[in-house]
Scaffold this motif. Structure first.
Motif, mmCIF file in Angstrom:
data_model
loop_
_atom_site.group_PDB
_atom_site.id
_atom_site.type_symbol
_atom_site.label_atom_id
_atom_site.label_comp_id
_atom_site.label_asym_id
_atom_site.label_seq_id
_atom_site.Cartn_x
_atom_site.Cartn_y
_atom_site.Cartn_z
ATOM 1 N N UNK A 248 0.855 -1.182 0.000
ATOM 2 C CA UNK A 248 0.000 0.000 0.000
ATOM 3 C C UNK A 248 0.897 1.241 0.000
ATOM 4 N N UNK A 249 0.567 2.188 -0.849
ATOM 5 C CA UNK A 249 1.399 3.383 -0.998
ATOM 6 C C UNK A 249 0.745 4.589 -0.339
ATOM 7 N N UNK A 250 1.582 5.389 0.330
ATOM 8 C CA UNK A 250 1.121 6.622 0.972
ATOM 9 C C UNK A 250 2.025 7.756 0.498
ATOM 10 N N UNK A 251 1.454 8.663 -0.261
ATOM 11 C CA UNK A 251 2.217 9.776 -0.840
ATOM 12 C C UNK A 251 2.618 10.769 0.250
ATOM 13 N N UNK A 252 3.537 11.691 -0.059
ATOM 14 C CA UNK A 252 3.881 12.732 0.928
ATOM 15 C C UNK A 252 2.655 13.515 1.378
ATOM 16 N N UNK A 253 1.743 13.795 0.451
ATOM 17 C CA UNK A 253 0.528 14.548 0.791
ATOM 18 C C UNK A 253 -0.362 13.738 1.734
ATOM 19 N N UNK A 254 -0.484 12.444 1.474
ATOM 20 C CA UNK A 254 -1.298 11.588 2.342
ATOM 21 C C UNK A 254 -0.696 11.509 3.740
ATOM 22 N N UNK A 436 5.728 6.728 1.826
ATOM 23 C CA UNK A 436 5.949 5.441 2.493
ATOM 24 C C UNK A 436 5.177 4.349 1.756
ATOM 25 N N UNK A 437 5.819 3.197 1.604
ATOM 26 C CA UNK A 437 5.141 1.990 1.143
ATOM 27 C C UNK A 437 5.047 1.027 2.319
#
Length: 467
Positions: A248-254, A436-437
């Motif tokens: 699962x990927x979490x972008x800098x904005x997320x 973050x992944x």
């Protein structure tokens, strides 16, 4: 996609340090935080690359033999600095005192192992499926091995698996010798040496060179003896249940939004608090709440969230980051399922934050004092439970900076090691910037529930890779 493809081993060899290292003639005595790891798995992480395109002028294609020879040469150079990884474990038993001494004999065994393998799959076959294909676990040596097996197995194996259009470099390192910080420092130095045009004159920054002098608590010098005379008294085998594994990927904005939400929730509850919840603590709280919902536990069930913590900077005086060894343990936060569900994200994150704040030099020294009075070895099946969440590894490790002349890796993946219900492994996101992944392992029914969880999936971003 060729879902039935199998990894074929083509060749193997063993690599020694390029030249004799004087320090390698002395035993490396394991410290307490190393010895507790003897019954857990090797560290297994790897990098996926696409093969470089052919040169348009002369059509010279990627050469596997040349690449392997270059890896062997650079690995031999690297082992000069990481010489314990070329040895094996050894044990001396004192039957009269019912004790044993486990240490690293740097000259025992044939050296670090390098395996060349192939598989009839593409990079897309690895990255496109929603769940990580099980075959990825075959990209690593030492499948299901525990660290004590380093008495007769290599302490380090590099497996180079050639795909139709890519290369996967999988590294299995004995976890009794080092933790994630040590492991990725090895990768970083190896990549730097491999990329150097003149390896003979290469000067590695002192901040990257491993420090092999093991740290022992005051008043307890090496060697440390274990109260066992047979390995079956402290070594056990762990078999993971059927698990689905997804990135699962979490972008800098997320990540920024999660941090903001957790801190707003926290300030509503603790109006006089000045503490700031970190983005990773907010992400960990999200995982804890969402995974426990997905597992569907009873309200009165006790649940934990464990955060793998680097203790180097927490000790007084602190250890340098390039200390080669284990200096970690898990920070545990406990509540009940009902409490976790009834409160907000910020409440859970603030509990994690407080546990981190309490993880001080005194707490570490107290743990070590208890261990030295009654030494034990971690057992995977006892260390973790299916009612909890374990956040392992760290997005702070430099993973995508390891290029080996192939360009930036397109993905990070792991092997069989330490997979269990509720295990979450943290990686750098491909684009950097605080992204973050997360690699999450759950039983199939729980993974399906997590993939339908509105709070969790609302924070997940579209993956960004170099492929």
């Amino acid at each position: 996609m060729n879902s039935s493809a199998l990894v074929k081993h083509i060749s193997e060899c063993f690599i020694k340090p390029q030249y004799e290292v004087e320090e390698a003639n002395k035993p490396v005595y394991l410290a307490p935080m190393d010895l507790v790891m003897l019954s857990v798995h090797y560290i297994q992480k790897g990098l996926l690359f696409t093969k470089p395109p052919s040169n348009s002028d002369d059509q010279i294609s990627f050469s596997t033999p040349e690449f392997l020879e270059s890896l062997k040469e650079s690995l031999s150079h690297t082992l000069v600095y990481f010489y314990p990884l070329a040895g094996q474990l050894a044990t001396q038993v004192d039957e009269a005192r019912q004790e044993s001494l486990v240490f690293v004999d740097c000259n025992k065994g044939p050296g670090a192992r390098l395996v060349h393998a192939t598989i009839d799959m593409t990079v897309s076959d690895i990255l496109t499926p929603r769940h990580v294909p099980a075959v990825v676990q075959s990209f690593f040596d030492h499948d299901r091995a525990v660290n004590h097996d380093g008495h007769h197995m290599s302490l380090l194996t590099i497996q180079v698996t050639e795909l139709l259009d890519g290369v996967f470099i999988g590294c299995s390192m004995n976890h009794a010798l080092g933790d994630g910080t040590s492991y990725w420092n090895f990768w970083n130095v190896w990549s730097e040496i491999h990329m150097a045009k003149n390896r003979t004159d290469l000067v590695i920054p002192s901040s990257h060179l491993p420090i092999h002098n093991r740290w022992f608590p005051d008043g307890h010098d090496a060697p440390i003896l274990l109260p066992f005379t047979r390995h079956d008294q402290f070594v056990s085998r762990y078999e993971a249940p059927p698990l689905a594994e997804r990135i699962f990927h979490f972008s800098p904005e997320s990540m920024s939004r999660l941090k903001s939400k957790a801190n707003k929730d926290h300030q509503k509850i603790y109006t006089d608090s000045k503490r700031m919840i970190s983005s990773f603590q907010a992400l960990s709280a999200l995982c804890w709440r969402s995974i426990i919902r997905a597992i569907r536990l009873p309200d009165d069930q006790v649940t934990n969230c464990r955060l793998a913590a680097n203790n180097r900077h927490r000790l007084d005086p602190p250890l340098p980051e390039n200390y080669f060894g284990n200096c970690i343990n898990a920070i545990t936060t406990t509540t009940t399922v009902s409490e976790l569900h009834e409160h907000s994200l910020g409440w859970a994150a603030s509990m994690l934050h407080q546990s981190v704040a309490n993880h001080t030099n005194k707490a570490l020294q107290d743990f070590l004092k208890r261990w030295l009075k009654s030494p034990f070895v971690y057992q995977i099946h006892q260390l973790f439970d299916s009612n909890s969440v374990m956040m392992g590894s760290s997005p702070r490790f430099d993973m995508y900076g390891n290029e080996f002349g192939l360009g930036k890796p397109v993905a990070v993946r792991s092997g069989y090691a330490h997979k269990f219900t509720g295990k979450v492994t943290s990686y750098q996101g491909y684009e950097g910037g605080g992204s973050v992944d997360l690699e999450i392992c759950l039983p199939p029914h729980a993974m399906e529930a997590l993939e339908s969880d509105e709070e969790f999936m609302g924070a997940v971003s579209l993956p960004l890779t170099g492929y």
